[in-house]
Scaffold this motif. Sequence first.
Motif, mmCIF file in Angstrom:
data_model
loop_
_atom_site.group_PDB
_atom_site.id
_atom_site.type_symbol
_atom_site.label_atom_id
_atom_site.label_comp_id
_atom_site.label_asym_id
_atom_site.label_seq_id
_atom_site.Cartn_x
_atom_site.Cartn_y
_atom_site.Cartn_z
ATOM 1 N N LEU A 45 55.826 42.893 51.969
ATOM 2 C CA LEU A 45 54.946 43.449 53.012
ATOM 3 C C LEU A 45 54.189 42.376 53.794
ATOM 4 N N GLY A 46 54.276 41.124 53.348
ATOM 5 C CA GLY A 46 53.606 40.051 54.073
ATOM 6 C C GLY A 46 52.099 39.985 53.859
ATOM 7 N N PHE A 47 51.622 40.638 52.822
ATOM 8 C CA PHE A 47 50.229 40.473 52.396
ATOM 9 C C PHE A 47 50.089 41.018 50.980
ATOM 10 N N ARG A 48 49.016 40.632 50.300
ATOM 11 C CA ARG A 48 48.702 41.240 49.018
ATOM 12 C C ARG A 48 47.188 41.356 48.865
ATOM 13 N N ILE A 49 46.777 42.303 48.025
ATOM 14 C CA ILE A 49 45.354 42.467 47.766
ATOM 15 C C ILE A 49 44.938 41.427 46.726
ATOM 16 N N GLU A 50 43.900 40.639 47.047
ATOM 17 C CA GLU A 50 43.390 39.643 46.104
ATOM 18 C C GLU A 50 42.234 40.196 45.286
ATOM 19 N N GLY A 51 41.410 40.997 45.931
ATOM 20 C CA GLY A 51 40.262 41.547 45.229
ATOM 21 C C GLY A 51 39.597 42.627 46.046
ATOM 22 N N ILE A 52 38.948 43.541 45.338
ATOM 23 C CA ILE A 52 38.206 44.629 45.991
ATOM 24 C C ILE A 52 36.875 44.784 45.270
ATOM 25 N N LYS A 53 35.811 44.939 46.046
ATOM 26 C CA LYS A 53 34.514 45.301 45.466
ATOM 27 C C LYS A 53 34.040 46.556 46.169
ATOM 28 N N LYS A 54 33.721 47.577 45.401
ATOM 29 C CA LYS A 54 33.292 48.838 45.999
ATOM 30 C C LYS A 54 31.768 48.948 45.990
ATOM 31 N N SER A 55 31.253 49.973 46.662
ATOM 32 C CA SER A 55 29.791 50.069 46.823
ATOM 33 C C SER A 55 29.088 50.385 45.504
ATOM 34 N N ASP A 56 29.819 50.958 44.546
ATOM 35 C CA ASP A 56 29.198 51.215 43.238
ATOM 36 C C ASP A 56 29.108 49.927 42.411
ATOM 37 N N GLY A 57 29.507 48.813 43.019
ATOM 38 C CA GLY A 57 29.412 47.532 42.327
ATOM 39 C C GLY A 57 30.660 47.187 41.547
ATOM 40 N N LYS A 58 31.546 48.179 41.350
ATOM 41 C CA LYS A 58 32.769 47.914 40.592
ATOM 42 C C LYS A 58 33.690 47.025 41.414
ATOM 43 N N SER A 59 34.219 46.002 40.750
ATOM 44 C CA SER A 59 35.121 45.125 41.476
ATOM 45 C C SER A 59 36.313 44.802 40.609
ATOM 46 N N SER A 60 37.417 44.452 41.266
ATOM 47 C CA SER A 60 38.634 44.158 40.520
ATOM 48 C C SER A 60 39.463 43.097 41.228
ATOM 49 N N LYS A 61 40.091 42.274 40.406
ATOM 50 C CA LYS A 61 41.058 41.304 40.922
ATOM 51 C C LYS A 61 42.428 41.623 40.351
ATOM 52 N N ASP A 62 42.523 42.824 39.796
ATOM 53 C CA ASP A 62 43.699 43.191 39.024
ATOM 54 C C ASP A 62 44.801 43.765 39.913
ATOM 55 N N PHE A 63 45.274 42.975 40.876
ATOM 56 C CA PHE A 63 46.271 43.480 41.817
ATOM 57 C C PHE A 63 47.527 42.617 41.835
#
Length: 295
Positions: free
Chosen positions: A163-181
């Motif tokens: 797809l020519g990109f990947r998700i590196e990390g996400i942080k949501k407003s509830d403070g939960k964040s993940s790099k598990d992509f």
Amino acid sequence: IVQWTPFFQTYKKQRYPWVQLAGHQGNFKAGPEPGTILKKLCPKEQLCFQVLMKDVLRPYVPEYKGHLTCEDSDGETAMYLQLQDLLGEFTNPCVMDCKVGVRTYLEEELAKAKEKPKLRKDMYEKMIQIDPNAPTDEEHRLKGVTKPRYMVWRETISSTATLGFRIEGIKKSDGKSSKDFKTTKTREQILECFADFTAGFPHAIPKYIQRLKAIKATLEVSNFFTTHEVIGSSLLFVHDQTNANVWLIDFAKTLVLPREMQITHSMSWVVGNHEDGYMIGVNNLIDIFSQLMEQ
Ligand code: ATP
Ligand code: MG
Ligand code: MG
């Protein structure tokens, strides 16, 4: 789970914890002025920012405010780039880092890995942990893979190669964040992540699409984009209750193309052609966010 970086930022007299979704923790610190951050200086990246400040892409990258010398987290003197804090205008923002391009290493890194291609047991182990069927019969027999083989394969476990990109990390407003992509690969998986990222903030979706389309149109006429191979750079998505925006960040692996070399940013990469697939990523991001809006 991503660690909060150990500093607070002040913007419009509000203090908020700054969040970093990629890279080494020690590379960033709060800036001397409110609304700015400091990133460890890499001369190549500094040059990119200097050029970008005079390019049509300027509104789509953090403001570069020069460099300065100060103490790093180990107490050593170090040089930093002073950059606009892109989270500064938001209240409790949701943040997503998407690394753009069909590969995330430089041609020269691959060439170097090919110089003395030893069989690597550690890379074979990492490979079978993710996909036991990935190694060839020969590789299984030898219980090893070469580094260049591993580098090319690694881009196929996420959406990078397709797809020519990947998700590196996400942080949501509830403070939960993940790099598990690392193995988030299919269009459907990405769509699900984007749906989760924007859940409760439907206004953000059309704003992201509009901004991505403006980025695409600007890239097409940018002198910087025409003359550079853009590797390992990200699009940073930020939204809160009222606003949503996207910027280009991270130019540490962005290189000036050899004078006679021109790339399309849309054609497939084959070793030596320097194509980065940046436009493939931008087009797929627009498509997937558009699909999300129709749901
Ligand atoms: P890597 O090469 O591993 O991606 P890096 O050390 O080059 O990391 P960046 O990618 O530039 O660092 O930034 C890492 C993270 O820091 C980003 O994912 C983002 O969360 C945050 N960040 C970077 N620049 C800014 C900025 N100007 N404003 C707000 N956040 C930023
Ligand atoms: Mg980065
Ligand atoms: Mg980087």
